[in-house]
Design an enzyme around this catalytic site. Structure first.
Site, short mmCIF file in Angstrom:
data_model
loop_
_atom_site.label_atom_id
_atom_site.label_comp_id
_atom_site.label_asym_id
_atom_site.label_seq_id
_atom_site.Cartn_x
_atom_site.Cartn_y
_atom_site.Cartn_z
N LYS A 206 67.79 29.35 -33.48
CA LYS A 206 67.06 30.54 -33.02
C LYS A 206 67.80 31.80 -33.46
O LYS A 206 67.22 32.73 -33.99
CB LYS A 206 66.94 30.49 -31.49
CG LYS A 206 66.23 31.66 -30.89
CD LYS A 206 66.13 31.51 -29.38
CE LYS A 206 65.57 32.77 -28.75
NZ LYS A 206 65.53 32.71 -27.29
N GLU A 212 78.53 26.20 -35.63
CA GLU A 212 78.46 24.80 -36.08
C GLU A 212 77.30 24.61 -37.05
O GLU A 212 77.42 23.94 -38.08
CB GLU A 212 78.25 23.86 -34.88
CG GLU A 212 79.41 23.83 -33.89
CD GLU A 212 79.30 24.91 -32.81
OE1 GLU A 212 78.56 25.90 -33.01
OE2 GLU A 212 79.96 24.76 -31.77
N GLY A 266 66.26 28.33 -25.91
CA GLY A 266 66.71 27.19 -26.72
C GLY A 266 66.42 25.85 -26.07
O GLY A 266 65.85 24.94 -26.68
N ARG A 267 66.75 25.73 -24.78
CA ARG A 267 66.59 24.43 -24.12
C ARG A 267 65.14 24.13 -23.76
O ARG A 267 64.83 23.05 -23.25
CB ARG A 267 67.50 24.35 -22.90
CG ARG A 267 67.39 25.53 -21.94
CD ARG A 267 68.55 25.55 -20.95
NE ARG A 267 68.54 26.69 -20.04
CZ ARG A 267 69.07 27.89 -20.34
NH1 ARG A 267 69.62 28.09 -21.52
NH2 ARG A 267 69.06 28.86 -19.46
N GLU A 352 72.58 24.23 -18.03
CA GLU A 352 72.54 25.60 -18.56
C GLU A 352 71.63 26.47 -17.68
O GLU A 352 71.89 27.66 -17.50
CB GLU A 352 72.02 25.62 -20.01
CG GLU A 352 73.10 26.08 -20.99
CD GLU A 352 72.65 26.17 -22.45
OE1 GLU A 352 73.50 25.98 -23.32
OE2 GLU A 352 71.47 26.45 -22.74
N HIS A 383 76.10 -2.44 -16.23
CA HIS A 383 77.27 -3.26 -16.53
C HIS A 383 78.52 -2.40 -16.60
O HIS A 383 79.53 -2.81 -17.17
CB HIS A 383 77.07 -4.02 -17.84
CG HIS A 383 75.90 -4.97 -17.76
ND1 HIS A 383 75.96 -6.15 -17.05
CD2 HIS A 383 74.64 -4.88 -18.22
CE1 HIS A 383 74.79 -6.76 -17.11
NE2 HIS A 383 73.97 -6.00 -17.81
N LYS A 512 81.15 31.39 -26.88
CA LYS A 512 80.92 31.54 -28.32
C LYS A 512 81.70 32.74 -28.84
O LYS A 512 82.33 32.68 -29.90
CB LYS A 512 79.43 31.79 -28.61
CG LYS A 512 78.57 30.56 -28.52
CD LYS A 512 77.15 30.92 -28.98
CE LYS A 512 76.18 29.78 -28.75
NZ LYS A 512 74.81 30.11 -29.11
#
Ligand code: F6P
Length: 550
Positions: A206, A212, A266-267, A352, A383, A512
Site C-alpha cells: 500500500k 522488506e 492493510g489488514r 493490530e 498432539h 518501522k
C-alpha cells in the site's frame, strides 16, 4: 469516497467499567462461582439450539461458552449501552471511523458488487482481465514465453489474506502462485527452481515503502537482470499500491499498477487489488464468490438483531470470558485442511486492531483491550499444546473451525476423523473428567485401588473451558469470504465496546521508523551512541564482531 465527519458516539464516552451494564455483569459473574458447563448441558436439553445461530453458510455453536440466557441479555445490554448499532452503521456507511488518520475503514465497499464505488468496480474488472489472461497463458515474459509462476512480494496485510485465500480456494490451472514476505533466504529459495523468463512478480505494498518488500522487489529485479529474461524486467512486474508514482518509478508498467485507496487498511485489504495473487490462484469467478460471501456477512451484520448476529455474539462472548473470567489469550484452531493460515491472518487482524491503550478520544483505558491470539491446525495442535488447554492453570477460550462437507480430494473417512477429533476436543474441554470418574475408570481397568487413587488427580480434567465451534458448509470461496468478514466484524464490535480505534497501528509505525533510523548505524564507522545503552551496545557488538565468523 464519503467524507462525513467521524461518527463519535455520545453513548460510548463513559468509562466502560463504570457503566450500569458492566456493573450488572460483574454482579452476575458471582453467580458463576459454582456453575459448570457440564451441569448447564445436563439441565437444558435445548442448550445447543438455544445457543447456536446460523448465517451465510456458517453455523456458530456457542453453547459451550460460559453463558446462560441471563448472561446473554446482560451482554446485549452492554452492547446497547455502548451504542453498538450506531457504530456499525458508521462503519458500513464509510464514515471516517479511523479518527487518528481521518479516514474511513470501508472494506465492506470493496465487496459491495454493483453498489461498490466506481473505482472499485473498475479495478476489479482490470484484475479479472489480467487474471483471465494469465490463467489462459496469454501474459508473456520479455522473451515471449507465457508466465508459469507468479511471485507475490508483500508482507503483513499485503500477504496474509491473499496467501490464506490462495491456499484455501486455489483452482486447477493457471500459473503457480508463490508468496515471499521475508527478504533473503525465503526469496532465494522460492526463485531457485523458477525460470526468470516465465516468472512474474507482483509487488504488493500500500505504501510502497515497506523495507522488506522493497528489498525483495529490488532483489527480484536484479535476479531478472542477471537472467536470460533480463532484457525488459518491467515486463515481469505488476504492482498493487496506493502510491502509483513510486511503482512507476520502480519500473512497473502503467497498465500493471493496480490501485488501492487510503480508506482500505492493510489488514482489511484482501478484498481490494491486494487479493490479486489469490484471484490468480483461484480464478476471477471464484474470487467473485469470495467477495459475495463477505458481502452476505456484511448484510447479516448490518441487518440481523444482535441476539442472532454472529459477529456480535462472538465478540460479546469473547469479552465476557476475557474480562470477567480473566482469560487473557484466545486460540483459533481450524480442523479444516486449507485453513492453516487462518490463525496468522487473524493474529494481525486482531492484534493490530485491538492492541490499544487509549480510547478514541485519547484517554487511557481503565480496562484491558485486545488479548493475545494464537493457534494453528487442530490435527497438529492436539498432539502438542492441547495438553495445556485441557489441564493447564490458565484456561484459554478456543474457536474451533471445521467444515461440514469434505474438501475435494479428501475422502469421507478422513473427513470424519477430522470432525470426530474436533468435536471431541471441544466436548472434553467443556465437560472435563472428574477425579472420581477417573478413579473408577482406573479401577475398571484392574488398577489396584491405591494406585488408582494416586493417579486420579493427574488424569482428571477440570472442564468448564469455553469454546465456539464454527461449522462451514464446505471450504468454498463463498464460505471463506463469510468467515473472514465475520472475524473482521467481531473485531470491530469489540473495538466499539472498548471505544478504541481499530484501524490505526501507531506502534507498528514507530517500530518501522526506528528501524529505518537504526539501519545506517551498521555501516557507519563511528560507534552507535544515539540510542539507549542496550540498543547502542547491541549494534556496537555486531559491528565489533563483524570480522569474526560465528
Ligand atoms: O507492519 C505493519 C503494516 O503496516 C501493516 O499494517 C501492513 O499490512 C503491512 O505493514 C504492509 O504495509 P504495506 O502494504 O504498506 O507494505
Amino acid at each position: 469516497m464519503p467524507a462525513m465527519p467521524a461518527g463519535q458516539n455520545k453513548k460510548s464516552s463513559a468509562s466502560l467499567t463504570r457503566t450500569p451494564a458492566w456493573r450488572a455483569l460483574a454482579e452476575h459473574r458471582r453467580t458463576w462461582r459454582d456453575r459448570h458447563l457440564r451441569g448447564l448441558f445436563a439441565a437444558d436439553p435445548q442448550r445447543f439450539s438455544r445457543f447456536s445461530a446460523e448465517a451465510c453458510g456458517l453455523l456458530l455453536d456457542y453453547s459451550k461458552n460460559l453463558v446462560t440466557a441471563e448472561t446473554l441479555e446482560l451482554l446485549l445490554a452492554l452492547a446497547r449501552e455502548r451504542g453498538l448499532e450506531d457504530r456499525i452503521s458508521d462503519l458500513l456507511a464509510g464514515k471516517r471511523v479511523n479518527n487518528t488518520e481521518k479516514r474511513a475503514a470501508w472494506h465492506s465497499a470493496l465487496r459491495a458488487g454493483h453498489a461498490a464505488p466506481r473505482e472499485v468496480r473498475g479495478t476489479l474488472e482490470s484484475m479479472r482481465s489480467f487474471t483471465g489472461a494469465l490463467r489462459a497463458g496469454a501474459v508473456k515474459g520479455a522473451g515471449g514465453r507465457p508466465v508459469t509462476d507468479v511471485v507475490s512480494l508483500g508482507i503483513g496485510g499485503s500477504a496474509l489474506g491473499p496467501a490464506l485465500a490462495a491456499e484455501a480456494c486455489a483452482a486447477e490451472g493457471g500459473p503457480r502462485v508463490h508468496f515471499v514476505t521475508t527478504p533473503g533466504e525465503m526469496l532465494a529459495r522460492t526463485l531457485a527452481p523458477l525460470d526468470a523468463e516465465t516468472t512474474l512478480f507482483i509487488v504488493q505494498s500500500k505504501s510502497f515503502s515497506t523495507q522488506e518488500t522493497l528489498i525483495n522487489a529490488r532483489a527480484a529485479r536484479a535476479w531478472l537482470e542477471n537472467s536470460r529474461g533480463g532484457a525488459d524486467p518491467g515486463a515481469h512486474f505488476a504492482a498493487v499500491t496506493a502510491q502509483a508514482e513510486a511503482a512507476l518509478s520502480f519500473g512497473v508498467p502503467q497498465d500493471r499498477v493496480f490501485p488501492m485507496w487510503d480508506w482500505v487498511g492493510g489488514r482489511y485489504s484482501l478484498w481490494s487489488a491486494v487479493g490479486l495473487p489469490a484471484m490468480i490462484a483461484m480464478g476471477g469467478d471464484r474470487f467473485d464468490d469470495m467477495l459475495a460471501g463477505a458481502a452476505a456477512m456484511d448484510a447479516h451484520f448490518a441487518e440481523t438483531p444482535p441476539e442472532r448476529n454472529l459477529p456480535v455474539l462472538m465478540a460479546l462472548g469473547g469479552l465476557w470470558h476475557a474480562h470477567f473470567f480473566g482469560m487473557d489469550s484466545r486460540a483459533v484452531i481450524p480442523y479444516a485442511p486449507g485453513l492453516e493460515l487462518l490463525p496468522a491472518w487473524l493474529q494481525q487482524l486482531e492484534m493490530e486492531s485491538l492492541g490499544k491503550s487509549v480510547s478514541r478520544n485519547g484517554k487511557p483505558l481503565r480496562h484491558d483491550s485486545g488479548a493475545v491470539l494464537w493457534g494453528g491446525a487442530g490435527t497438529e495442535g492436539q498432539h502438542a499444546y492441547f495438553q495445556m488447554l485441557h489441564q493447564g492453570t490458565r484456561p484459554v477460550p478456543v474457536d474451533f473451525i471445521a467444515c461440514r462437507a469434505p474438501r475435494a480430494g479428501t475422502d469421507g473417512e478422513t473427513h470424519a476423523v477430522m470432525l470426530a477429533n474436533c468435536f471431541a476436543q471441544s466436548a472434553l474441554l467443556m465437560q472435563g473428567v472428574s477425579a472420581t470418574e477417573t478413579e473408577q475408570d482406573l479401577l475398571r481397568q484392574g488398577i489396584p485401588a491405591r494406585e488408582a487413587a494416586r493417579l486420579a488427580p493427574h488424569q482428571a480434567l477440570p472442564g468448564n473451558r469455553p469454546s465456539n465451534t464454527l461449522l462451514l458448509d464446505a471450504l468454498s470461496p463463498r464460505s471463506l469470504g463469510a468467515l473472514l468478514a465475520l472475524y473482521e466484524h467481531r473485531t470491530f464490535v469489540q473495538s466499539a465496546i472498548w471505544d478504541i480505534n481499530a484501524f490505526d497501528q501507531w506502534g507498528v509505525e514507530h517500530g518501522k521508523r526506528l528501524a529505518n533510523s537504526l539501519l545506517p548505524e551498521f555501516s557507519s564507522a563511528a560507534p552507535a551512541t544515539a540510542h539507549d545503552t542496550s540498543t547502542n551496545g547491541l549494534v556496537n557488538y555486531v559491528k565489533k564482531m563483524k570480522t569474526e565468523k560465528p
